[in-house]
Structures are given as C-alpha cells and as structure tokens.
Enzyme design. Structure first.
Site, short mmCIF file in Angstrom:
data_model
loop_
_atom_site.label_atom_id
_atom_site.label_comp_id
_atom_site.label_asym_id
_atom_site.label_seq_id
_atom_site.Cartn_x
_atom_site.Cartn_y
_atom_site.Cartn_z
CB CYS A 123 -0.99 -0.03 1.17
SG CYS A 123 -2.37 1.13 0.94
CG HIS A 223 -3.76 -3.48 2.91
ND1 HIS A 223 -2.87 -3.01 3.84
CD2 HIS A 223 -4.28 -2.40 2.30
CE1 HIS A 223 -2.87 -1.68 3.82
NE2 HIS A 223 -3.71 -1.29 2.89
CD GLU A 225 -1.78 -5.96 5.39
OE1 GLU A 225 -2.33 -4.87 5.65
OE2 GLU A 225 -1.24 -6.22 4.30
#
Length: 251
Positions: A123, A223, A225
């Site tokens: 990001c 993202h 994660e």
C-alpha cells in the site's frame, strides 16, 4: 555439521517499517511505534523472523547499520506521503505529512536498493517505491474515478480483482488474476523511472509495480496481510531474503 558451522540461515530476518502514532493500552494513551499483527503473522508463517523498524531520525549511515541486521525489507501501509516529495500541493483529503517516517523509509529503501536487499512494498510502500524513482501519485482517487470503491471507510477492506502483466515477477508468483483486499484513496499516477507495472484492477488503477532484474523489488497497492490464506507474497519475500542471506555469508 552443527548449526554454528552451517552457512544455511535458519530463518531470514525481515525488517518491517511501522507507524509512529497514538496508541492506547490499559491506562496508557501515548505515541508508539506499532504495526498491525497480520503483517508479522504473514512473515512468521512464511518462515521468516519479523523485526520492527519504527520511524526515527535517520542518515545514510544509520540506514546502513539497520539493514546490516536484516535480509529483507517490508515497507508497510500507513499515512499518505508528503506530496511535496513528488512536486504537488496537498489535496484537501491528503493526510497531514509525517516527515520523520517519510525520511526513514526513503533512506531505508535507498540503502536496500544499493545493496540488492529484497524489498516488498505494501500500500503506502508501493507509493514510497514509485516516488523514490521519480513517480507521482493521484492524491484522491474519487476525483479520478468518481467513486470511493478502493476505500470504503471505517476499516472495511474492499475485495476486488486485479490482473497481472505477463512476464512480470508478480505474474510468476500469483498467476494471471487474483482477488485482493484494498483500502487506499491514493494510487500511482506517473510511473517512476525503471519501474514496470505488474498489475491493474478493472478501473485501470495501477495495483502493483516492480523493478525488473534479478533483485526482488516488488510492491502492491493492496493488503496481502488481510488475506493470509494466500501467503504467496510473504513467502516470496522470505524466500528472496533467505537467498540473499546465503549470498551475504558466502561473500
């Protein structure tokens, strides 16, 4: 051969940049260096050792000493970059700049690139990479697209499809297309010199960039994660870091 004699690194150490922001825990309400746990979980689940690199005053010498202790670097998400760094005045929706974090991450990235250290941007990290190579950003995507579909707000991530560019490192890692989790109101505008686009979404927004060549330098606007059921990007940075650590020992 015992572990102390082996040239094989057990688990590569990956440095992750962090926020420096207000945090509350128990009776305490203070500024703190912090990072959401999913970033750490992504690295450790892939076999790496995660260490936090909080923003602080930096020089080329300090950046070099920090990176001596890691085999890979993850530039994480967070506050918008200062638009002065890419020659623009701030948009009304652009975050208040964080000059300490900006300087910290640009210095770490510059040193990482100099020594061929593997780099993964996430990001904000993708935007740091682009600006470091002279690129620019769209400061507020709704002005460009007419919608806020890339950042729904209130911490809710938007799932959207992205399509990779054939022949790129990212395409080798995740294939032709992938569903990703997005939360960004800014995006890459003019691409930085030497970088290539490795993925776009259905709106044509650049969602991933990379630096061609042998060294692992890849950044995604989404993202990963937030979808650790697909660990490929974290596995890729850990694998690249392990190779780097082996090469560093053999020099």
């Amino acid at each position: 051969m015992n572990g102390s004699d082996s040239h094989e690194p057990a688990h590569p150490i990956i440095g992750l940049t962090t926020y420096l922001d207000r945090a509350q825990t128990g009776v305490w309400d203070v500024r703190a260096g912090l990072l959401p746990a999913p970033y750490l979980n992504g690295i450790t689940a892939a076999g790496g050792i995660a260490v936090l690199l909080p923003p602080q005053p930096v020089s080329p010498e300090i950046a070099a000493r920090v990176l001596d202790g890691v085999a890979g670097l993850v530039l994480t998400g967070g506050r918008d970059l200062d638009p002065a760094g890419y020659g623009q005045d701030p948009h009304a929706e652009t975050d208040r700049p964080d000059p300490v974090r900006d300087a910290w991450e640009f210095a770490l990235l510059d040193e990482a690139l100099r020594r061929g250290l593997p780099v993964l941007g996430i990001c904000r990290g993708a935007q740091v990479l682009n600006v470091a190579f002279g690129g620019t950003l769209h400061q507020h995507l709704p002005d460009v697209l007419g919608s806020n579909g890339h950042r729904a707000g209130n911490g809710v991530f938007t799932e959207m499809p992205v399509r990779t560019v054939a022949g790129t490192r990212l395409a080798e890692l995740i294939g032709e297309a992938c569903e990703v989790q997005c939360y960004h109101h800014q995006a890459i505008a003019e691409l930085g010199a030497k970088l290539v686009v490795s993925a776009r979404d259905d709106d044509g927004v650049i969602e991933a960039i990379e630096l061609p060549g042998e060294n692992f330098v890849l950044a995604v606007q989404w993202h990963p994660e937030e979808s650790l059921d697909d660990p490929r990007l974290f596995s890729a940075i850990v694998d690249a870091a392990e190779r780097y650590a082996v090469q560093r020992v053999s020099r």
